[in-house]
Design a protein around this motif. Sequence first.
Motif, PDB file in Angstrom:
ATOM      1  N   ALA A 130       0.829  -1.207   0.000  1.00  0.00           N
ATOM      2  CA  ALA A 130       0.000   0.000   0.000  1.00  0.00           C
ATOM      3  C   ALA A 130       0.863   1.255   0.000  1.00  0.00           C
ATOM      4  CB  ALA A 130      -0.923  -0.004   1.222  1.00  0.00           C
ATOM      5  N   GLU A 131       1.989   1.210   0.694  1.00  0.00           N
ATOM      6  CA  GLU A 131       2.900   2.355   0.684  1.00  0.00           C
ATOM      7  C   GLU A 131       3.435   2.609  -0.725  1.00  0.00           C
ATOM      8  OE1 GLU A 131       7.301   3.686   2.382  1.00  0.00           O
ATOM      9  OE2 GLU A 131       6.434   1.736   2.912  1.00  0.00           O
ATOM     10  N   TYR A 132       3.897   1.560  -1.385  1.00  0.00           N
ATOM     11  CA  TYR A 132       4.448   1.726  -2.736  1.00  0.00           C
ATOM     12  C   TYR A 132       3.387   2.243  -3.699  1.00  0.00           C
ATOM     13  CZ  TYR A 132       8.278  -1.086  -0.872  1.00  0.00           C
ATOM     14  OH  TYR A 132       9.324  -1.568  -0.121  1.00  0.00           O
ATOM     15  N   LEU A 133       2.123   1.873  -3.487  1.00  0.00           N
ATOM     16  CA  LEU A 133       1.058   2.271  -4.396  1.00  0.00           C
ATOM     17  C   LEU A 133       0.566   3.688  -4.130  1.00  0.00           C
ATOM     18  CD1 LEU A 133      -1.029   1.537  -6.616  1.00  0.00           C
ATOM     19  CD2 LEU A 133      -2.492   0.654  -4.759  1.00  0.00           C
ATOM     20  N   LEU A 134       0.383   4.047  -2.843  1.00  0.00           N
ATOM     21  CA  LEU A 134      -0.309   5.294  -2.500  1.00  0.00           C
ATOM     22  C   LEU A 134       0.622   6.433  -2.112  1.00  0.00           C
ATOM     23  CD1 LEU A 134      -3.176   3.745  -0.314  1.00  0.00           C
ATOM     24  CD2 LEU A 134      -3.331   4.524  -2.693  1.00  0.00           C
ATOM     25  N   ASP A 135       1.695   6.130  -1.400  1.00  0.00           N
ATOM     26  CA  ASP A 135       2.495   7.199  -0.803  1.00  0.00           C
ATOM     27  C   ASP A 135       3.099   8.168  -1.819  1.00  0.00           C
ATOM     28  OD1 ASP A 135       3.649   8.239   1.790  1.00  0.00           O
ATOM     29  OD2 ASP A 135       5.495   7.910   0.649  1.00  0.00           O
ATOM     30  N   PRO A 136       3.634   7.725  -2.951  1.00  0.00           N
ATOM     31  CA  PRO A 136       4.194   8.712  -3.903  1.00  0.00           C
ATOM     32  C   PRO A 136       3.167   9.744  -4.371  1.00  0.00           C
ATOM     33  CG  PRO A 136       4.966   6.513  -4.448  1.00  0.00           C
ATOM     34  CD  PRO A 136       3.909   6.342  -3.404  1.00  0.00           C
ATOM     35  N   SER A 137       1.957   9.291  -4.670  1.00  0.00           N
ATOM     36  CA  SER A 137       0.913  10.222  -5.120  1.00  0.00           C
ATOM     37  C   SER A 137       0.513  11.181  -4.008  1.00  0.00           C
ATOM     38  CB  SER A 137      -0.311   9.445  -5.597  1.00  0.00           C
ATOM     39  OG  SER A 137       0.023   8.595  -6.680  1.00  0.00           O
ATOM     40  N   VAL A 138       0.409  10.665  -2.774  1.00  0.00           N
ATOM     41  CA  VAL A 138       0.045  11.514  -1.640  1.00  0.00           C
ATOM     42  C   VAL A 138       1.109  12.578  -1.401  1.00  0.00           C
ATOM     43  CG1 VAL A 138      -0.351  11.540   0.852  1.00  0.00           C
ATOM     44  CG2 VAL A 138      -1.381   9.753  -0.549  1.00  0.00           C
ATOM     45  N   GLN A 139       2.375  12.202  -1.513  1.00  0.00           N
ATOM     46  CA  GLN A 139       3.457  13.160  -1.269  1.00  0.00           C
ATOM     47  C   GLN A 139       3.477  14.259  -2.325  1.00  0.00           C
ATOM     48  OE1 GLN A 139       5.142  13.282   1.436  1.00  0.00           O
ATOM     49  NE2 GLN A 139       4.411  11.345   2.241  1.00  0.00           N
ATOM     50  N   VAL A 140       3.151  13.924  -3.556  1.00  0.00           N
ATOM     51  CA  VAL A 140       3.084  14.939  -4.616  1.00  0.00           C
ATOM     52  C   VAL A 140       1.957  15.931  -4.326  1.00  0.00           C
ATOM     53  CG1 VAL A 140       2.579  15.336  -7.050  1.00  0.00           C
ATOM     54  CG2 VAL A 140       4.151  13.522  -6.386  1.00  0.00           C
ATOM     55  N   LEU A 141       0.775  15.413  -3.967  1.00  0.00           N
ATOM     56  CA  LEU A 141      -0.367  16.285  -3.683  1.00  0.00           C
ATOM     57  C   LEU A 141      -0.132  17.128  -2.430  1.00  0.00           C
ATOM     58  CD1 LEU A 141      -3.295  13.805  -4.416  1.00  0.00           C
ATOM     59  CD2 LEU A 141      -2.522  15.710  -5.845  1.00  0.00           C
ATOM     60  N   ARG A 142       0.628  16.600  -1.479  1.00  0.00           N
ATOM     61  CA  ARG A 142       0.871  17.311  -0.228  1.00  0.00           C
ATOM     62  C   ARG A 142       1.615  18.624  -0.450  1.00  0.00           C
ATOM     63  NH1 ARG A 142       5.046  17.435   3.571  1.00  0.00           N
ATOM     64  NH2 ARG A 142       6.315  16.046   2.273  1.00  0.00           N
ATOM     65  N   LEU A 143       2.419  18.692  -1.487  1.00  0.00           N
ATOM     66  CA  LEU A 143       3.244  19.866  -1.736  1.00  0.00           C
ATOM     67  C   LEU A 143       2.529  20.947  -2.534  1.00  0.00           C
ATOM     68  CD1 LEU A 143       6.589  17.994  -2.536  1.00  0.00           C
ATOM     69  CD2 LEU A 143       5.907  19.075  -0.399  1.00  0.00           C
ATOM     70  N   VAL A 144       1.278  20.698  -2.900  1.00  0.00           N
ATOM     71  CA  VAL A 144       0.509  21.704  -3.632  1.00  0.00           C
ATOM     72  C   VAL A 144      -0.151  22.640  -2.623  1.00  0.00           C
ATOM     73  CG1 VAL A 144      -1.358  22.118  -5.262  1.00  0.00           C
ATOM     74  CG2 VAL A 144       0.074  20.078  -5.495  1.00  0.00           C
TER      75      VAL A 144
END
Length: 295
Positions: A130-144
């Motif tokens: 779940a980390e490999y699937l979700l975390d990269p996308s969440v981290q990108v959105l977090r910086l907006v």
Amino acid sequence: MSDGIEAVVKAAKGAREARDYSGTAPITARNNAGRLPSFRLKSLLADWGTGAAIPVAVLAVWQIAGSTGLVSSEFLPAPLSILSAFAGLAGTGELTQHLGVSIGRAGLGFLIGGLLGLLFGVLTGLFRSAEYLLDPSVQVLRLVPHLAIAPLIILWFGFGEVSKTVIIMSGSFFPLYINTFMGIRGVDNKLFEVARVLGFSHMQRLRRLILPAALPGILLGLRLSMAVAWIGLVVAELIGSQSGVGFLINEAKQNSNTEVIFVGIIIFAVVGKLIDSLFRAIERKFLYWRDSYQG
């Protein structure tokens, strides 16, 4: 064998406590009974006095500068003028109405975003896939930033309550997600070994081991999420709103009413501080066993 050792330990402990109780402990307790409350009260008053020194001095200088005409009232109204505007808004009930709307919006957005952040944080913390699937996308959105996505959200959902809730929710999601994820990943591996020895099921391991060990991080995430939700509320109400403290500030800006603008800013600051203090009290209640919350 272990039962016998445990009985000996309990007996020795009971004897030691009885000896302390019959010796100097009651005398010490009686001597300190009257001192501790007064000492804590004096310490609390000293802390409050120290913390209030700078704000009181700033307000005094500010009032003198405004009363003597050193600073224009349109640029920086005097504290007494701001207090008068506050009393006028409170007297008509307008202030209470707008504040209630703002607190309701912030609470709803925080509740939805916080629950989603907690759920995703537990999911990515427990499962590597779940980390490999979700975390990269969440981290990108977090910086907006909020201001960058707010116009798009308003374009999608209009100027109604849905867009404001989504803006607040988007901000409150990330702090709780990150702190929950880090709290779970920071659990000591030795505790998992103990769980295997005790034969805990997956649900027992989560409920009795992982979540209690990750609780400091989760509570910190709650506190930060509520703070960001309050900031998101300001963004949502300033961009487009017909009610709330942000609307009050925006309307005062259009009418060049600087006193009311300061009233709104102070309300945001004071209520935000009260909310933060509430969550700090919750932390102390649930983390009383930590050294940093004792004494």
